[in-house]
Design a protein around this motif. Structure first.
Motif, PDB file in Angstrom:
ATOM      1  N   ASP A 146      -9.221   6.675  14.807  1.00  0.00           N
ATOM      2  CA  ASP A 146     -10.318   7.012  15.736  1.00  0.00           C
ATOM      3  C   ASP A 146     -10.087   6.347  17.090  1.00  0.00           C
ATOM      4  OD1 ASP A 146     -11.665   8.610  13.998  1.00  0.00           O
ATOM      5  OD2 ASP A 146     -13.164   7.115  13.394  1.00  0.00           O
ATOM      6  N   ALA A 147      -9.526   5.155  17.054  1.00  0.00           N
ATOM      7  CA  ALA A 147      -9.280   4.411  18.291  1.00  0.00           C
ATOM      8  C   ALA A 147      -7.924   4.790  18.895  1.00  0.00           C
ATOM      9  CB  ALA A 147      -9.344   2.913  18.011  1.00  0.00           C
ATOM     10  N   ASP A 148      -7.282   5.841  18.312  1.00  0.00           N
ATOM     11  CA  ASP A 148      -5.986   6.317  18.810  1.00  0.00           C
ATOM     12  C   ASP A 148      -4.891   5.243  18.704  1.00  0.00           C
ATOM     13  OD1 ASP A 148      -4.471   8.423  19.696  1.00  0.00           O
ATOM     14  OD2 ASP A 148      -4.673   7.881  21.816  1.00  0.00           O
ATOM     15  N   VAL A 149      -5.009   4.451  17.668  1.00  0.00           N
ATOM     16  CA  VAL A 149      -4.027   3.389  17.425  1.00  0.00           C
ATOM     17  C   VAL A 149      -3.019   3.864  16.368  1.00  0.00           C
ATOM     18  CG1 VAL A 149      -3.826   1.123  16.280  1.00  0.00           C
ATOM     19  CG2 VAL A 149      -5.453   1.453  18.176  1.00  0.00           C
ATOM     20  N   HIS A 150      -1.755   3.577  16.619  1.00  0.00           N
ATOM     21  CA  HIS A 150      -0.675   3.974  15.694  1.00  0.00           C
ATOM     22  C   HIS A 150      -0.739   3.111  14.439  1.00  0.00           C
ATOM     23  CE1 HIS A 150       3.502   3.959  14.121  1.00  0.00           C
ATOM     24  NE2 HIS A 150       3.619   5.160  14.664  1.00  0.00           N
ATOM     25  N   VAL A 151      -0.628   3.752  13.268  1.00  0.00           N
ATOM     26  CA  VAL A 151      -0.730   2.997  12.020  1.00  0.00           C
ATOM     27  C   VAL A 151       0.545   3.126  11.193  1.00  0.00           C
ATOM     28  CG1 VAL A 151      -2.004   2.606   9.886  1.00  0.00           C
ATOM     29  CG2 VAL A 151      -3.223   3.397  11.938  1.00  0.00           C
ATOM     30  N   ARG A 152       1.084   1.962  10.850  1.00  0.00           N
ATOM     31  CA  ARG A 152       2.222   1.886   9.929  1.00  0.00           C
ATOM     32  C   ARG A 152       1.687   1.468   8.568  1.00  0.00           C
ATOM     33  NH1 ARG A 152       7.828  -1.603   9.703  1.00  0.00           N
ATOM     34  NH2 ARG A 152       8.680   0.330  10.469  1.00  0.00           N
ATOM     35  N   GLY A 153       2.230   2.053   7.525  1.00  0.00           N
ATOM     36  CA  GLY A 153       1.881   1.617   6.171  1.00  0.00           C
ATOM     37  C   GLY A 153       3.093   0.976   5.517  1.00  0.00           C
ATOM     38  N   TYR A 154       2.997  -0.339   5.309  1.00  0.00           N
ATOM     39  CA  TYR A 154       4.068  -1.024   4.570  1.00  0.00           C
ATOM     40  C   TYR A 154       3.876  -0.776   3.089  1.00  0.00           C
ATOM     41  CZ  TYR A 154       6.075  -4.030   8.211  1.00  0.00           C
ATOM     42  OH  TYR A 154       6.752  -4.509   9.300  1.00  0.00           O
ATOM     43  N   LEU A 155       4.975  -0.557   2.400  1.00  0.00           N
ATOM     44  CA  LEU A 155       4.899  -0.439   0.955  1.00  0.00           C
ATOM     45  C   LEU A 155       5.905  -1.421   0.346  1.00  0.00           C
ATOM     46  CD1 LEU A 155       3.419   0.990  -1.261  1.00  0.00           C
ATOM     47  CD2 LEU A 155       5.149   2.781  -1.226  1.00  0.00           C
ATOM     48  N   SER A 156       5.388  -2.424  -0.351  1.00  0.00           N
ATOM     49  CA  SER A 156       6.255  -3.448  -0.944  1.00  0.00           C
ATOM     50  C   SER A 156       6.752  -3.027  -2.313  1.00  0.00           C
ATOM     51  CB  SER A 156       5.475  -4.757  -1.103  1.00  0.00           C
ATOM     52  OG  SER A 156       5.227  -5.324   0.154  1.00  0.00           O
ATOM     53  N   MET A 157       7.837  -3.645  -2.768  1.00  0.00           N
ATOM     54  CA  MET A 157       8.374  -3.476  -4.135  1.00  0.00           C
ATOM     55  C   MET A 157       8.711  -2.018  -4.452  1.00  0.00           C
ATOM     56  SD  MET A 157       8.338  -6.632  -5.179  1.00  0.00           S
ATOM     57  CE  MET A 157       7.544  -8.183  -4.719  1.00  0.00           C
ATOM     58  N   CYS A 158       9.365  -1.344  -3.523  1.00  0.00           N
ATOM     59  CA  CYS A 158       9.699   0.074  -3.718  1.00  0.00           C
ATOM     60  C   CYS A 158      10.864   0.290  -4.674  1.00  0.00           C
ATOM     61  CB  CYS A 158      10.033   0.730  -2.384  1.00  0.00           C
ATOM     62  SG  CYS A 158       8.605   0.954  -1.327  1.00  0.00           S
ATOM     63  N   PHE A 159      11.600  -0.768  -5.000  1.00  0.00           N
ATOM     64  CA  PHE A 159      12.791  -0.582  -5.849  1.00  0.00           C
ATOM     65  C   PHE A 159      12.730  -1.438  -7.115  1.00  0.00           C
ATOM     66  CE2 PHE A 159      13.811   0.545  -1.523  1.00  0.00           C
ATOM     67  CZ  PHE A 159      14.434   1.772  -1.679  1.00  0.00           C
ATOM     68  N   GLY A 160      12.353  -2.685  -6.948  1.00  0.00           N
ATOM     69  CA  GLY A 160      12.227  -3.566  -8.097  1.00  0.00           C
ATOM     70  C   GLY A 160      11.079  -4.518  -7.852  1.00  0.00           C
ATOM     71  N   ASP A 161      10.553  -5.064  -8.935  1.00  0.00           N
ATOM     72  CA  ASP A 161       9.403  -5.963  -8.866  1.00  0.00           C
ATOM     73  C   ASP A 161       9.739  -7.140  -9.774  1.00  0.00           C
ATOM     74  OD1 ASP A 161       6.019  -5.885  -8.727  1.00  0.00           O
ATOM     75  OD2 ASP A 161       6.901  -6.873 -10.464  1.00  0.00           O
ATOM     76  N   PRO A 162       9.447  -8.367  -9.328  1.00  0.00           N
ATOM     77  CA  PRO A 162       9.874  -9.522 -10.125  1.00  0.00           C
ATOM     78  C   PRO A 162       9.195  -9.605 -11.485  1.00  0.00           C
ATOM     79  CG  PRO A 162       8.556 -10.228  -8.235  1.00  0.00           C
ATOM     80  CD  PRO A 162       8.809  -8.765  -8.070  1.00  0.00           C
ATOM     81  N   TRP A 163       8.056  -8.963 -11.650  1.00  0.00           N
ATOM     82  CA  TRP A 163       7.367  -8.991 -12.941  1.00  0.00           C
ATOM     83  C   TRP A 163       7.664  -7.740 -13.761  1.00  0.00           C
ATOM     84  CZ3 TRP A 163       5.020 -10.024  -8.234  1.00  0.00           C
ATOM     85  CH2 TRP A 163       4.697 -11.376  -8.004  1.00  0.00           C
ATOM     86  N   GLU A 164       7.783  -6.589 -13.060  1.00  0.00           N
ATOM     87  CA  GLU A 164       7.890  -5.310 -13.779  1.00  0.00           C
ATOM     88  C   GLU A 164       9.307  -4.771 -13.873  1.00  0.00           C
ATOM     89  OE1 GLU A 164       4.979  -2.531 -12.219  1.00  0.00           O
ATOM     90  OE2 GLU A 164       3.494  -4.134 -11.979  1.00  0.00           O
ATOM     91  N   GLY A 165      10.252  -5.377 -13.156  1.00  0.00           N
ATOM     92  CA  GLY A 165      11.623  -4.859 -13.174  1.00  0.00           C
ATOM     93  C   GLY A 165      11.762  -3.634 -12.286  1.00  0.00           C
TER      94      GLY A 165
END
Lengths: 321, 321
Positions: A146-165
């Motif tokens: 609404d404020a015309d601000v650019h938004v990036r969405g970070y997504l962590s653990m896209c390949f491996g996760d220390p708890w889930e593998g």
């Protein structure tokens, strides 16, 4: 014996790669956020200024999370105005509406939310389920747009996760689609613990484009924990990705990975891109000098191979003893 | 917080890559040859034994150069018999006929000569012109072939040279063809100062196969001076190369490059190959343990990212202070 400086690689373009790459520099935020000793705000501001002076065009400045979570970035309100005059994009992290309010009040024009591809990391980092975190970001993204601000969405653990593998590709695609539908202009696919290899990168990028996510909206964010970051980046370039996250001098790490080795070093990335004939607008010599300057402030040498090679023996003394 | 070991990457094969790669392990020779303090022959023999125990099948053991040139390897006559019983290939370097005599007398079944793609390095390393060096190798290769001994031809400075800068691809092709015509069974393309990038690798491999050099006879030997070694290796795999040189723990360097960062670390390579679903027969855990053991003998931590990540905080203390 006369061993003149080489300075730069020979440019030999490879087929099918983009002509230009935008480096999203994360050294001042991701690079510093886990530093135990507080870095004075004047040093951070000078770091951002020097980074801007190297030709980098997107420099993530800080994070408007609660100071209790990331004490190192508790000075966001001081830092941002100190660098806001720079002629570069200065994205900042906002975890929630309160963070967005703080960022907007200072005139931020680019913000980033940070989601997780796995339940374990969502719980550890945000104390929420993946869906609860997405629900928290929804009004943040809506109000930013609404404020015309650019938004990036970070997504962590896209390949491996220390708890889930290993993390299934479909799981990542699902959260990416949710972030896109919410209104994120750009996504950053994080290999937070650095375990990805090029075939996995290829599989995820193929699945995302097959699911209708435009490759122009995708950035990659590799950590060099196992030395794979640059090979993975090369594979991403072959898929048409033109936004690559990197950290000057390789600053940064992940508190959930055992090794201190952190982000892909911007210098190592610039070396490869120059060799591939891909334009970044960055002056490698200035960038190395900036990282050496920052390393002196932090009291330890840069883990970047390129910084160590170009900065000379003064900076790699710990390797030679 | 519970952070279980990840141990290994998820295997996600990429299209068009070889099913199997043979690692040519150079840690005991290339890795150690520039060490200033003499490593006792018993430690070297134990290093080679441990490397063989990890599943590596080709372990370059030593060099039969004149001890004056490489004092660290002056114990070749003691070392080779101490490991000759191992069920692995044990190639050794031979600079000339005298070196070949010494190697053959001990029963070596694989030897390697070492040429240069540039005049400057031929002069610096061999005190000869490129052609004079090739003439010196001719009888060595001929006699080795007569004895049914496998011959590898190393070629240094295939991408850049510290005196001459970028090295033209045609120049490299010319020397490769000479080595092939002389009878070399295998070539190893060396990026001695680590400046190559993937497009340059692609251009050289394309030119070589266009010139009739079978890709099956080509190995690649990358140094990680600028962090490019693994990305370059990935590009070589895409061209069908199945022999990759690497050094356990990333041991080694080049006296003609400023940085101490040396060979591609075998562990970082194994991580990528496992992730790509490419068989190497190597047990990564044993290999990391071997490199940690050797690092303790040398008195400094391994520069390999994978060793640092998997060996735990005990080994990367210099990164965390």
């Amino acid at each position: 014996m006369n061993t003149p400086e080489l300075g730069l690689p020979m440019a030999v373009p490879a087929e099918g790669l983009p002509a230009r790459v935008r480096i999203h520099e994360v050294g001042a935020r991701d690079g510093l956020q886990n530093e135990k000793a507080t870095v004075p705000v004047e040093v951070k501001a000078e770091f951002v200024r020097r980074l801007a002076g190297t030709g980098l065009t997107t420099i993530e400045a800080t994070s408007f999370v609660h100071p209790k979570w990331v004490p190192q970035l508790a000075d966001a309100e001081e830092l941002f105005p100190a660098v806001a005059d720079l002629p570069v994009e200065l994205p900042v992290l906002v975890p929630n509406e309160r963070g967005l309010d703080r960022a907007l009040a200072l005139g931020a024009r680019r913000v980033a939310v940070f989601a997780s591809a796995t339940e374990s990391f969502a719980k550890a980092n945000l104390n929420r389920t993946v869906d609860e975190a997405l629900a928290m970001f929804e009004p943040v993204v809506a109000r930013a747009k609404d404020a015309d601000v650019h938004v990036r969405g970070y997504l962590s653990m896209c390949f491996g996760d220390p708890w889930e593998g290993p993390v299934p590709v479909e799981q990542v695609v699902k959260v990416c689609r949710a972030l896109r539908e919410m209104g994120c202009d750009e996504l950053s696919l994080g290999d937070t613990i650095g375990v990805a290899t090029p075939g996995h990168v290829s599989a995820l990028l193929t699945a995302l484009t097959d699911a209708g996510v435009p490759v122009e909206t995708l950035g990659v964010h590799f950590h060099d924990t196992y030395g794979q970051a640059l090979a993975n980046t090369y594979e991403a370039l072959r898929h048409g990705v033109t936004t690559v996250d990197a950290s000057a001098g390789g600053l940064g790490g992940c508190p959930y990975a055992k090794s201190a080795t952190g982000n892909l070093a911007t210098e190592d990335l610039v070396w490869m891109l120059r060799g591939l004939g891909i334009d970044t607008g960055v002056d490698l010599g200035s960038l190395v000098a900036t990282s050496v300057w920052m390393a002196a402030h932090l009291g330890r040498p840069s883990p970047s191979r390129t910084v160590r090679a170009l900065a000379g023996p003064g900076d790699d003394s710990d390797q030679e003893k």
